[in-house]
Design a protein around this motif. Sequence first.
Motif, PDB file in Angstrom:
ATOM      1  N   ASP A 332     -77.502  -6.552 -43.585  1.00 46.75           N
ATOM      2  CA  ASP A 332     -78.265  -6.904 -44.783  1.00 46.75           C
ATOM      3  C   ASP A 332     -78.092  -8.380 -45.107  1.00 46.75           C
ATOM      4  O   ASP A 332     -77.021  -8.957 -44.878  1.00 46.75           O
ATOM      5  N   ALA A 339     -80.359  -2.284 -49.249  1.00 49.28           N
ATOM      6  CA  ALA A 339     -78.905  -2.116 -49.178  1.00 49.28           C
ATOM      7  C   ALA A 339     -78.451  -0.919 -50.000  1.00 49.28           C
ATOM      8  O   ALA A 339     -77.632  -0.114 -49.544  1.00 49.28           O
ATOM      9  N   LEU A 343     -76.645   2.680 -48.900  1.00 53.20           N
ATOM     10  CA  LEU A 343     -75.436   3.246 -49.503  1.00 53.20           C
ATOM     11  C   LEU A 343     -75.679   4.684 -49.941  1.00 53.20           C
ATOM     12  O   LEU A 343     -74.832   5.558 -49.757  1.00 53.20           O
ATOM     13  N   PRO A 348     -73.144   2.661 -43.597  1.00 54.89           N
ATOM     14  CA  PRO A 348     -72.356   1.457 -43.871  1.00 54.89           C
ATOM     15  C   PRO A 348     -73.231   0.206 -43.872  1.00 54.89           C
ATOM     16  O   PRO A 348     -74.176   0.088 -43.076  1.00 54.89           O
ATOM     17  N   VAL A 349     -72.909  -0.723 -44.759  1.00 48.43           N
ATOM     18  CA  VAL A 349     -73.665  -1.964 -44.919  1.00 48.43           C
ATOM     19  C   VAL A 349     -72.781  -3.145 -44.554  1.00 48.43           C
ATOM     20  O   VAL A 349     -71.622  -3.214 -44.968  1.00 48.43           O
ATOM     21  N   ILE A 350     -73.351  -4.079 -43.787  1.00 45.86           N
ATOM     22  CA  ILE A 350     -72.645  -5.303 -43.400  1.00 45.86           C
ATOM     23  C   ILE A 350     -73.509  -6.487 -43.796  1.00 45.86           C
ATOM     24  O   ILE A 350     -74.646  -6.619 -43.333  1.00 45.86           O
ATOM     25  N   ALA A 367     -69.368  -7.119 -51.149  1.00 50.72           N
ATOM     26  CA  ALA A 367     -68.138  -7.113 -50.358  1.00 50.72           C
ATOM     27  C   ALA A 367     -66.912  -7.088 -51.261  1.00 50.72           C
ATOM     28  O   ALA A 367     -65.932  -6.385 -50.978  1.00 50.72           O
ATOM     29  N   SER A 372     -69.208  -2.894 -48.919  1.00 52.70           N
ATOM     30  CA  SER A 372     -69.802  -3.449 -47.711  1.00 52.70           C
ATOM     31  C   SER A 372     -68.828  -4.426 -47.081  1.00 52.70           C
ATOM     32  O   SER A 372     -67.843  -4.843 -47.705  1.00 52.70           O
ATOM     33  N   ASP A 373     -69.109  -4.800 -45.827  1.00 47.72           N
ATOM     34  CA  ASP A 373     -68.401  -5.894 -45.166  1.00 47.72           C
ATOM     35  C   ASP A 373     -69.211  -7.172 -45.325  1.00 47.72           C
ATOM     36  O   ASP A 373     -70.435  -7.126 -45.516  1.00 47.72           O
ATOM     37  N   ARG A 398     -65.710   4.042 -46.275  1.00 45.80           N
ATOM     38  CA  ARG A 398     -66.714   3.071 -46.693  1.00 45.80           C
ATOM     39  C   ARG A 398     -67.953   3.753 -47.263  1.00 45.80           C
ATOM     40  O   ARG A 398     -68.491   3.328 -48.295  1.00 45.80           O
ATOM     41  N   THR A 399     -68.421   4.808 -46.613  1.00 45.69           N
ATOM     42  CA  THR A 399     -69.604   5.486 -47.127  1.00 45.69           C
ATOM     43  C   THR A 399     -69.304   6.179 -48.461  1.00 45.69           C
ATOM     44  O   THR A 399     -70.166   6.221 -49.344  1.00 45.69           O
ATOM     45  N   GLY A 402     -69.580   3.622 -51.205  1.00 45.41           N
ATOM     46  CA  GLY A 402     -70.961   3.334 -51.541  1.00 45.41           C
ATOM     47  C   GLY A 402     -71.599   4.412 -52.387  1.00 45.41           C
ATOM     48  O   GLY A 402     -72.284   4.135 -53.385  1.00 45.41           O
TER      49      GLY A 402
END
Length: 427
Positions: A332, A339, A343, A348-350, A367, A372-373, A398-399, A402
């Motif tokens: 993203d 984004a 979620l 997962p979002v980077i 982040a 997210s990363d 991570r999920t 979100g």
Amino acid sequence: MGAGHDTVAAEVARRAREGGGDALVTDVLALLPFGLGRALRFLYRGSVRHAPWAYGAVYRLFLRPGPGRRPGGTPLARLAGGRLLRLAAAWEADAVVPVFHLGAQLTGHLRARGLLPVPSVVLVVDFAVHRQWLHPGNDHYLCLTPDAAREVRRAIGAPATVCGPVVPPGFLAVDAGAAGAGAGAPTASAGPALALVAAPDAPDASDASDAPGFGGSDGDGGTAPGAGRSAGQSADPGGGPGSGGPGDTWRLFLGRHGPGRVPVVLSAGAWGVGSRLDATVGLLAAHGYLAVVLCGANDRLRGELSGTPGVLALGWVGDMPGLLRAARALIDNAAGQTAVQALAAGLPVIGHRPIPGHGADGVRRMADLGVSDLAGNGAALLASLRRLTAPGPEREARTAAGRALFRDDPVPLMTAYARARRAGTGG
């Protein structure tokens, strides 16, 4: 000024209607006289596509939070005041809900001067709340996160509540459990009317058949799932008869286009913009990923990327819930609606190479929140992908983070203000 504002406004309107009320969505830029709205949209699109440094400079001057006096958006927004007041009166609106920052400046100005007789409830759709969202004349603010709500209260002293992101229910992960389970369901109301001020930029439904991704072609001779539907419309998000589950049609489609590759979605927003997208997709393809690029309305970008081995370039996608569930990660660059849809879908979002201004601030804020990363270079991007595309506790954590953002439905608070106004105790 992308299509995300329009998407949020449409979903709030849907929930209001499904709960027994009514809603009207209007474009605040269309309310500006002398063609100013069209000019602003043209300038924004041109700057983010061709001169992102210029948009970054405008953001620093007008929007970025910080001390000191700087130019504001109220003088421009007030030009739309007369049209909004006439619209609200003709429609007998019980509340006005801006989901675009220029709309928030407009309603705040009108409420502060006693010109708008109904409450204004601002729905902030950005993770990083920039200063043009803020006007002390507004009655209430609804925010994505507790940090955002605190920023609003600290900056202007207005009441602010956390509701989390707003997405259609088709995006909410099937196995999300309690976290966010009620966020996609409309809540019953007593039937107040809500007028929403938005800034839609997606192609009109009448133009959808001519937009990239509609008419059936995926750019490589195949037919993308959901082709031919209006932008953002779900194609059976719950999985069709005989389907193994949501996203299975997309999984088969992506498997045909990238056998043995891990599908990763790259979002370039409604206008199809990004920094060095060609380098990013080349890196992904060289390391065994299928780069699924959402090019939006950018036909040129889609044409440039189509046919590249390891790359699938798409235009407007009808079945976004299915695509996001079939992918393994989203890369993203703007912390926008795509984004938060990812979620919600458990993807997962980077953040990588964000666009200047609100995009960069929003990606950093996501982040910081741990949802997210943020990958500052190619090596970091590949490292994040290795960790987050593989099954295991890190991906699950991570999920889950979100999904936890999806807390409450904002419509009941909006309708509460409307009820109070009807009872003579609000506004």
